[in-house]
Write an enzyme that holds these catalytic residues in place. Structure first.
Site, PDB file in Angstrom:
ATOM      1  N   CYS A   6      30.962  45.331  36.960  1.00  0.00           N
ATOM      2  CA  CYS A   6      29.911  45.610  37.944  1.00  0.00           C
ATOM      3  C   CYS A   6      30.480  46.000  39.303  1.00  0.00           C
ATOM      4  O   CYS A   6      30.095  47.010  39.851  1.00  0.00           O
ATOM      5  CB  CYS A   6      28.921  44.476  38.043  1.00  0.00           C
ATOM      6  N   GLU A  41      34.152  45.132  40.240  1.00  0.00           N
ATOM      7  CA  GLU A  41      35.523  44.658  40.337  1.00  0.00           C
ATOM      8  C   GLU A  41      36.457  45.823  40.654  1.00  0.00           C
ATOM      9  O   GLU A  41      36.695  46.703  39.810  1.00  0.00           O
ATOM     10  CB  GLU A  41      35.944  43.977  39.026  1.00  0.00           C
TER      11      GLU A  41
END
Lengths: 903, 89
Positions: free
Chosen positions: A508, A510
């Site tokens: 999402c 990182e």
């Protein structure tokens, strides 16, 4: 009729608003931008809407059969041969109308269990092994994780279909085989072996208590050992599979019997290259089996158009099974095939495609120049790619897939950013990717803009147009922040500024290291980016910050489980400093034990279950002759510490500081009593709703009104209040530094990762009321920088001030979500306001912002009438998901978020 | 095997969408797996239709593959369109 908190607050005149900047119109307001998919993707998307998540044991059956046969062989060879056998035997299925084909399993939304990772939860509930698995701490998160019962989730068995792991349907005919396969991995799976070796840690019982209390949400070594990273498509795109096999054969001959100056793992190179050849041959057979199926269907097809399409599919597959793709379509098919192959190698969420518009640019450019394609054809293919990616399911336990992922798979496609030499990296194909995302609104791949001041305005406005569809994508990530973070974390591994610019987002949000590669197509040379790091968000997973504070307040005890989780501190906590000191001690104990347990898990994984296909794709595995476990990948310092519930922690610390220590209005014991009494309210479970605003008062609960009011009125994050911002800054400075004291199995320091995904639901469910006035069992604030619903009273720019009071480049990410009413950003003026607001946050040093453009009334209606909203999507925390596939905890939380009526 | 036992996912013309249904490639329509098959039925290669399959006397959904020296266990509904040893009964 029990009183609801919303009414009580209204009576008391407490300024807790769930709308800011005005009042929403009374009627339901739809999103302003709405387009339809093209006919072909629309038909296939409609098929998806009517498809159940379906599991099969085909892959694990063939894998296990070969694995057993090779007992005694070297693990990497054993695994590669089993993988080849499994890929070669998968049943190919092609659905009418598809242009892009292949899938994880034979079903449209198919997946399969991997009992070599963990076998316990595949077994029926009455099974003795399942009962044993329940006693493990890792099963605790499963109990409090809930799936949405709509959409394609199979949450209950029916007819000949058995529900497993809370989400997937499997045919009853396959269940005996599943049980048998599971039994064959008992004592051999990564889960079972890690359990055996973790018990050698002197504080193993403490770690298990941490897991049972759900202070930690899950462990990755046997659930999701890979992912939250960026894949690298370069090598097959450049050399084709035949070229790679040839290369591996040459290298194998060179290294056979030679240590190459490395007395520890030098000899391993021979086995790795042999494993590479085996896996690639398996993948070639898999692709060619699909080609054969296309030929078979073509031969039987009477419709000439469909017949020709099957033949085109066969030609495409027959080519890409061996060679560098020639066209955009072949290149897109190849990267999709590679993607699925990696996902079949291991249980993975968040294997992000990366900067696809830049990776596929050479084929797009040459096809357009040669007149081989049109932009409309490319958009249709990109829409088809979206449908295929949306069909991906990740099979893991209920706690992981439901409680953490909400069924999402986090295939993040990034746009923008910079080139190696610092120029804007956007191109025309990225506009088309956005357009495909607008037309074909579906969760995968989710999109992110790597925002940089240099990016062109028209591109940014196109991204805003996409935001206005309400899909929740693209999210906005700060390019400069990411580069600074990468240089800080990976400079010690040799990363340069130029290489840092090749990064992309894994999962999402990182931040993941990348590399540049020189690609040649028809004699023209290009430079394309690709992932160059190990998985991230492997490490210590989602520590429930408010739950740890609860343990501090109650002398180390978890009231939900009744267990003494931490050693009793027996401190009176007479000063705020003392409270903070004990909090840090408990936290560090937690990270320490989980880090060591996690290292054991991933070490077993790398010894017995190492990635081979995934490894060979990334630099420098093929060059070094080493897989991921032998540090073949260029950047290895990717393990992190994830937190959850930061804002409720900060708000709670602010309330305690103000009410107990500064003003001395209440004693700590009074606060404790109020918490145990849940401030006079029923539990969220009793009420059946998990947001604060809908909680109901118990009879006689009014005695707690004063203290609850004061707790709610204490300073809250997101209002540019220096009192609470100073607490956040102190926390962040400590947290980001603390993480680096711990070392991963690869002997690299950990770092901070601050996202919530869906964990704020289940972790909130296990947490008592908190000193900030949040009630027991309700969700935490989402993300890491989002204000608690209804407590942000000074507008978005005040949130930005609070959220950027600390240096966000010391963390892999931070996360801020804002819910905006569609009418607030209407027209070009609204679009520009949204862009300016985004820009302001990025300039102030925020890492991530994302918008949910939706009318809360629509969400309430969707909760009451899910049957009318199969296509409704919302952004949760780093991902977009279909409303009906979200668990109730998360639905309630998204509804409760403050809605901005103006920006 | 009699006609009553046959399911759509035993048919070569069936394209499996999910565990409950799929597309009949002859009639070009969605069909539920557990509904009666039609006269266009064509046997899909599965272990239970293979000459090398020996059924387990205690559990007829499970069995043994006699084609390989190691005689691995298998199960009746395993699709074998890609199995090099498949031999129709």
């Amino acid at each position: 009729m029990p009183k609801k908190i919303a009414d009580i607050l209204k009576e008391k005149g407490i300024p807790i608003n769930f709308q800011y900047g005005g009042t929403a119109p009374e009627e339901l307001v739809d999103r302003e931008v709405k387009k339809e998919p093209d006919p072909r993707p629309k038909k296939l998307l409609n098929l998806y809407f009517d498809t159940l998540s379906s599991a099969t044991v085909e892959f694990p059956y063939w894998y296990t059969r070969k694995w057993k046969e090779l007992e005694g062989d070297i693990p990497v060879i054993r695994r590669a041969t089993a993988m080849k056998y499994a890929f070669s035997h998968l049943t190919p299925t092609i659905f009418p109308g598809e242009k892009l084909v292949m899938g994880k399993a034979r079903y449209y939304r198919g997946s399969f269990p991997m009992p070599w990772e963990s076998e316990g939860y595949f077994l029926a509930k009455e099974d003795e092994l399942y009962q044993a698995a329940l006693k493990k701490g890792s099963a605790s998160a499963d109990e409090v994780s809930k799936f949405g019962s709509g959409g394609g989730n199979v949450t209950k068995s029916f007819g000949s279909v058995v529900s497993i792991a809370g989400k997937f349907g499997i045919r009853e005919e396959e269940v005996p085989a599943l049980i048998r396969l599971s039994r064959e991995w008992v004592g051999k799976s990564v889960d079972d072996l890690r359990s055996k070796y973790e018990q050698m840690m002197p504080d193993y019982d403490f770690k298990e208590k941490i897991m049972r209390s759900v202070i930690c949400m899950f462990e990755s070594g046997f659930t999701l050992p890979l992912g939250r990273e960026v894949i690298n498509y370069y090598y097959p795109l450049q050399y084709g599979f035949d070229g790679l096999i040839e290369m591996a054969k040459e290298r194998k001959a060179e290294v056979a019997g030679n240590a190459g100056g490395d007395g520890v793992i030098g000899m391993d190179r021979l086995y790795f290259y042999e494993a590479v050849i085996l896996v690639l041959e398996g993948i070639q057979t898999w692709i060619l089996n699909y080609a054969k199926e296309a030929r078979r269907l073509a031969a039987e097809e009477t419709d000439p158009t469909q017949k020709a399409e099957y033949e085109e599919i066969a030609e495409c597959l027959e080519w890409i099974a061996h060679k560098q793709p020639r066209t955009f379509r072949e290149a897109l098919q190849l990267i999709y095939t590679i993607h699925i192959a990696v996902l079949n190698e291991d249980a993975i969420s968040g294997m992000s495609p990366g900067r696809v518009g830049q990776i596929l640019w050479p084929w797009f450019e040459q096809d357009m120049e040669a007149g081989r394609t049109t932009e409309e054809e490319v958009i249709e293919l990109l829409e088809l790619h979206r449908v295929k990616m949306t069909c991906i399911d990740c099979f893991a336990s209920a706690g992981v897939v439901g409680g953490v992922l909400s069924g999402n798979t986090f295939n993040n496609l990034c746009l923008g950013g910079l080139t190696r030499d610092g120029r804007p990296a956007t191109n025309r194909l990225e506009f088309l990717i956005l357009e495909a995302g607008i037309r074909c609104a579906c969760p995968q791949p989710t999109l992110s803009v790597l925002y940089d001041e240099k990016l062109p305005e028209d591109f940014l406005l196109k991204a805003v147009e996409c935001v206005k569809t309400g899909t929740g994508y693209p999210a906005w990530m700060n390019n400069r922040n990411a580069i600074e973070f990468l240089l800080w974390q990976y400079g010690r591994e040799g990363m340069t500024l130029e290489e840092a610019r090749a990064f992309s987002i894994g999962g999402c949000l990182e931040t993941s290291p990348g590399a540049w590669h020189e690609l040649t197509l028809n004699g023209k040379t290009y430079e394309i980016p690709g992932g160059a790091g190990q998985p991230t968000s492997v490490g210590v997973h989602f520590l429930a910050n408010p739950k740890i504070l609860e343990c501090v307040l109650f002398n180390g005890r978890d009231h939900r489980t009744g267990e003494q989780v931490y050693p009793a501190h027996n401190r009176k906590l007479e000063t705020y400093e003392e409270l903070w000191e004990v909090y840090k001690q408990y936290y560090e104990m937690t990270v320490d034990v989980l880090c060591r347990a996690n290292n054991i898990q991933h070490d077993i994984w790398r010894k017995n279950n190492m990635s081979i296909f995934h490894s060979l794709l990334k630099p420098d595995c093929l060059t070094k002759g080493h897989h991921i476990g032998n540090l073949g990948i260029r950047y290895n310092g990717t393990f992190n510490v994830e937190s959850c519930g930061t804002v409720n922690l900060i708000n709670s610390l602010a309330a305690l500081k103000k009410l107990v220590y500064d003003e001395k209005k209440y004693t700590l014991d009074q606060i404790r009593e109020a918490i145990l009494a849940n401030f006079g309210f029923k539990t969220a479970e009793e009420v059946g709703n998990y947001s604060l605003v809908t909680q109901e008062k118990k009879e006689g609960g009014e005695v707690w009104d004063d203290i609850h009011t004061d707790c709610l009125l204490a300073p809250k994050h997101g209002n540019a209040d220096p009192y609470v911002d100073a607490i956040l800054k102190e926390y962040e400075d400590w947290f980001c530094d603390m993480c680096t004291k711990y070392e991963s199995l690869y002997a690299k320091p950990l770092y901070a990762c601050q996202i919530s995904v869906s964990t704020h639901g289940p972790q909130g469910a296990v947490t008592l009321a908190t000193p900030d006035g949040r009630l027991a069992g309700t969700t935490y604030a989402d993300a890491s920088m989002s204000p608690y619903p209804g407590t942000d009273r000074n507008g978005p720019y005040a949130i930005f001030t609070s959220a950027t009071c600390w240096d966000q480049t010391k963390s892999q990410n931070s996360q801020l979500n804002i819910k905006v009413h569609p009418s607030a950003i209407k027209g070009m003026e609204g679009a520009r306001k949204l862009l300016e607001m985004t820009r302001a946050y990025m300039r102030a040093g925020g890492f991530h912002i994302q918008y949910n453009v939706v009318d809360s009334k629509v969400l309430r209606d969707a909760q009451e009438h899910p049957e009318n909203y199969r296509e409704l999507m919302v952004r949760v925390a780093g991902f977009t998901q279909y409303w009906v596939e979200l668990g109730k905890h998360i639905q309630d939380e998204v509804i409760a978020r403050t809605e901005y009526e103006a920006v | 095997m009699n006609g009553k036992e046959l399911k759509h996912h035993d048919c070569r013309n069936f394209i499996p969408v999910d565990v409950a249904k799929g597309i009949c490639n002859v009639h070009k329509q969605m069909v539920l797996i557990d509904t009666p098959v039609c006269e266009k039925f064509r046997t899909l290669p599965k272990c239970k239709n293979c000459a090398h399959f020996t059924s387990d006397p205690n559990q007829d959904t499970m069995g043994t593959c006699e084609a390989e020296k190691t005689k691995p266990w298998t199960f009746a509904d395993l699709i074998t369109v890609t199995c090099e040893n498949y031999s129709a009964k």
